[in-house]
Write a protein that holds these residues in place. Sequence first.
Motif, mmCIF file in Angstrom:
data_model
loop_
_atom_site.group_PDB
_atom_site.id
_atom_site.type_symbol
_atom_site.label_atom_id
_atom_site.label_comp_id
_atom_site.label_asym_id
_atom_site.label_seq_id
_atom_site.Cartn_x
_atom_site.Cartn_y
_atom_site.Cartn_z
ATOM 1 N N ALA A 200 0.813 -1.221 0.000
ATOM 2 C CA ALA A 200 0.000 0.000 0.000
ATOM 3 C C ALA A 200 0.846 1.271 0.000
ATOM 4 O O ALA A 200 0.380 2.327 -0.438
ATOM 5 C CB ALA A 200 -0.935 -0.002 1.207
ATOM 6 N N LEU A 201 2.093 1.180 0.473
ATOM 7 C CA LEU A 201 2.947 2.364 0.534
ATOM 8 C C LEU A 201 3.657 2.653 -0.782
ATOM 9 O O LEU A 201 4.354 3.661 -0.900
ATOM 10 C CB LEU A 201 3.984 2.203 1.656
ATOM 11 C CG LEU A 201 3.434 2.075 3.078
ATOM 12 C CD1 LEU A 201 4.575 1.972 4.083
ATOM 13 C CD2 LEU A 201 2.531 3.250 3.425
ATOM 14 N N GLN A 202 3.477 1.785 -1.764
ATOM 15 C CA GLN A 202 4.122 1.996 -3.064
ATOM 16 C C GLN A 202 3.723 3.332 -3.682
ATOM 17 O O GLN A 202 4.537 3.991 -4.330
ATOM 18 C CB GLN A 202 3.759 0.852 -4.014
ATOM 19 C CG GLN A 202 4.637 -0.374 -3.893
ATOM 20 C CD GLN A 202 5.830 -0.331 -4.828
ATOM 21 O OE1 GLN A 202 5.802 0.319 -5.861
ATOM 22 N NE2 GLN A 202 6.892 -1.043 -4.461
ATOM 23 N N GLU A 203 2.484 3.740 -3.471
ATOM 24 C CA GLU A 203 2.009 4.979 -4.093
ATOM 25 C C GLU A 203 2.668 6.224 -3.497
ATOM 26 O O GLU A 203 2.564 7.313 -4.064
ATOM 27 C CB GLU A 203 0.497 5.093 -3.958
ATOM 28 C CG GLU A 203 0.000 5.199 -2.529
ATOM 29 C CD GLU A 203 -1.514 5.264 -2.450
ATOM 30 O OE1 GLU A 203 -2.006 6.118 -1.695
ATOM 31 O OE2 GLU A 203 -2.187 4.479 -3.141
ATOM 32 N N LEU A 204 3.354 6.076 -2.370
ATOM 33 C CA LEU A 204 4.046 7.210 -1.757
ATOM 34 C C LEU A 204 5.473 7.375 -2.266
ATOM 35 O O LEU A 204 6.119 8.382 -1.967
ATOM 36 C CB LEU A 204 4.078 7.048 -0.232
ATOM 37 C CG LEU A 204 2.726 6.970 0.479
ATOM 38 C CD1 LEU A 204 2.934 6.792 1.983
ATOM 39 C CD2 LEU A 204 1.882 8.203 0.204
ATOM 40 N N LEU A 205 5.958 6.402 -3.016
ATOM 41 C CA LEU A 205 7.335 6.460 -3.498
ATOM 42 C C LEU A 205 7.469 7.478 -4.628
ATOM 43 O O LEU A 205 6.570 7.624 -5.456
ATOM 44 C CB LEU A 205 7.778 5.081 -3.993
ATOM 45 C CG LEU A 205 7.816 3.969 -2.941
ATOM 46 C CD1 LEU A 205 8.183 2.646 -3.595
ATOM 47 C CD2 LEU A 205 8.798 4.302 -1.834
ATOM 48 N N PRO A 206 8.599 8.192 -4.684
ATOM 49 C CA PRO A 206 8.819 9.150 -5.776
ATOM 50 C C PRO A 206 9.167 8.435 -7.077
ATOM 51 O O PRO A 206 9.296 7.203 -7.114
ATOM 52 C CB PRO A 206 9.995 9.987 -5.262
ATOM 53 C CG PRO A 206 10.745 9.053 -4.373
ATOM 54 C CD PRO A 206 9.707 8.175 -3.718
ATOM 55 N N ASP A 207 9.339 9.204 -8.124
ATOM 56 C CA ASP A 207 9.722 8.626 -9.416
ATOM 57 C C ASP A 207 11.132 8.045 -9.343
ATOM 58 O O ASP A 207 11.959 8.463 -8.531
ATOM 59 C CB ASP A 207 9.666 9.695 -10.508
ATOM 60 C CG ASP A 207 8.245 10.199 -10.736
ATOM 61 O OD1 ASP A 207 7.307 9.420 -10.487
ATOM 62 O OD2 ASP A 207 8.090 11.367 -11.151
ATOM 63 N N LYS A 208 11.392 7.109 -10.244
ATOM 64 C CA LYS A 208 12.723 6.516 -10.309
ATOM 65 C C LYS A 208 13.648 7.396 -11.147
ATOM 66 O O LYS A 208 13.207 8.137 -12.023
ATOM 67 C CB LYS A 208 12.651 5.110 -10.906
ATOM 68 C CG LYS A 208 11.914 4.111 -10.022
ATOM 69 C CD LYS A 208 11.957 2.716 -10.613
ATOM 70 C CE LYS A 208 11.261 1.720 -9.690
ATOM 71 N NZ LYS A 208 11.301 0.335 -10.230
ATOM 72 N N LEU A 209 14.933 7.307 -10.861
ATOM 73 C CA LEU A 209 15.927 8.083 -11.596
ATOM 74 C C LEU A 209 16.020 7.599 -13.040
ATOM 75 O O LEU A 209 15.877 6.407 -13.326
ATOM 76 C CB LEU A 209 17.297 7.952 -10.927
ATOM 77 C CG LEU A 209 17.447 8.604 -9.540
ATOM 78 C CD1 LEU A 209 18.738 8.141 -8.896
ATOM 79 C CD2 LEU A 209 17.432 10.122 -9.661
#
Length: 243
Positions: A200-209
């Motif tokens: 569920a916390l995946q949506e809080l991750l920023p974009d990948k480099l």
Amino acid sequence: MVNDIKTVNPINQLVKFADDMTLEVPGNENGDTSQAEVDSIQTWSENNRMSLNMEKTYEMIVRRNIPTLLPDPFPFIKRRTWLKILGITLQDLPSKWDLHFDEMLKKASARMYIMRVCKYYGFPIKQLDMLFNTLIMPIITYGIELWGGAYFNKYISQIDKFINRAHRNGYISEKLNIKEISIKRDKKLWDKVIHNKDNALQELLPDKLNRHLRPRGHEFELPLVRTERFKSSFVNRCLFNFV
């Protein structure tokens, strides 16, 4: 009955656990959609012939630590400055953990009576260590991933003092560092988040480099940080600690 209850506005969040629901509605000076969401939940409950327990229905406005004109409360919903959700006491100011720490340390202190009795009757230190780690540490570390970024001098240091007293009184064989425990718990949850797409916390991750200049602990962009409080939230502190 079909579990088909949804939010009116997709930017709002509806979290369900057993027979409890938590509704999160962002707002600003232009208002919010909380009234529409409440009306929708009431309509859904009536259509499904389920009654809402208004005695256990509360509203809390999460705000910054500045003078703010709050919206009028709902006439049939109690407004609070704190809410206890899944055993964690949250307050209307995100940086405040007074109530949670007071209750946590009160529970832990009450269980120290068991430690005193066991030591009095001659329990060896190895068994006292086991008792402390079984009876008291779970109280202290519960939800540490959430409140682990609290101000050290005001909150976290209280736990270190509590553990140091236990060591000084001979209830445990060695001192435990709550910051080290927090980092280990963060890493354990962080690994689950980044390696499980269904977390569920995946949506809080920023974009990948887009490119990698050197080996890193993760491939996400580091957020722009303006305050320590923002940096100390779980995802952000993991991004910086495990880079």
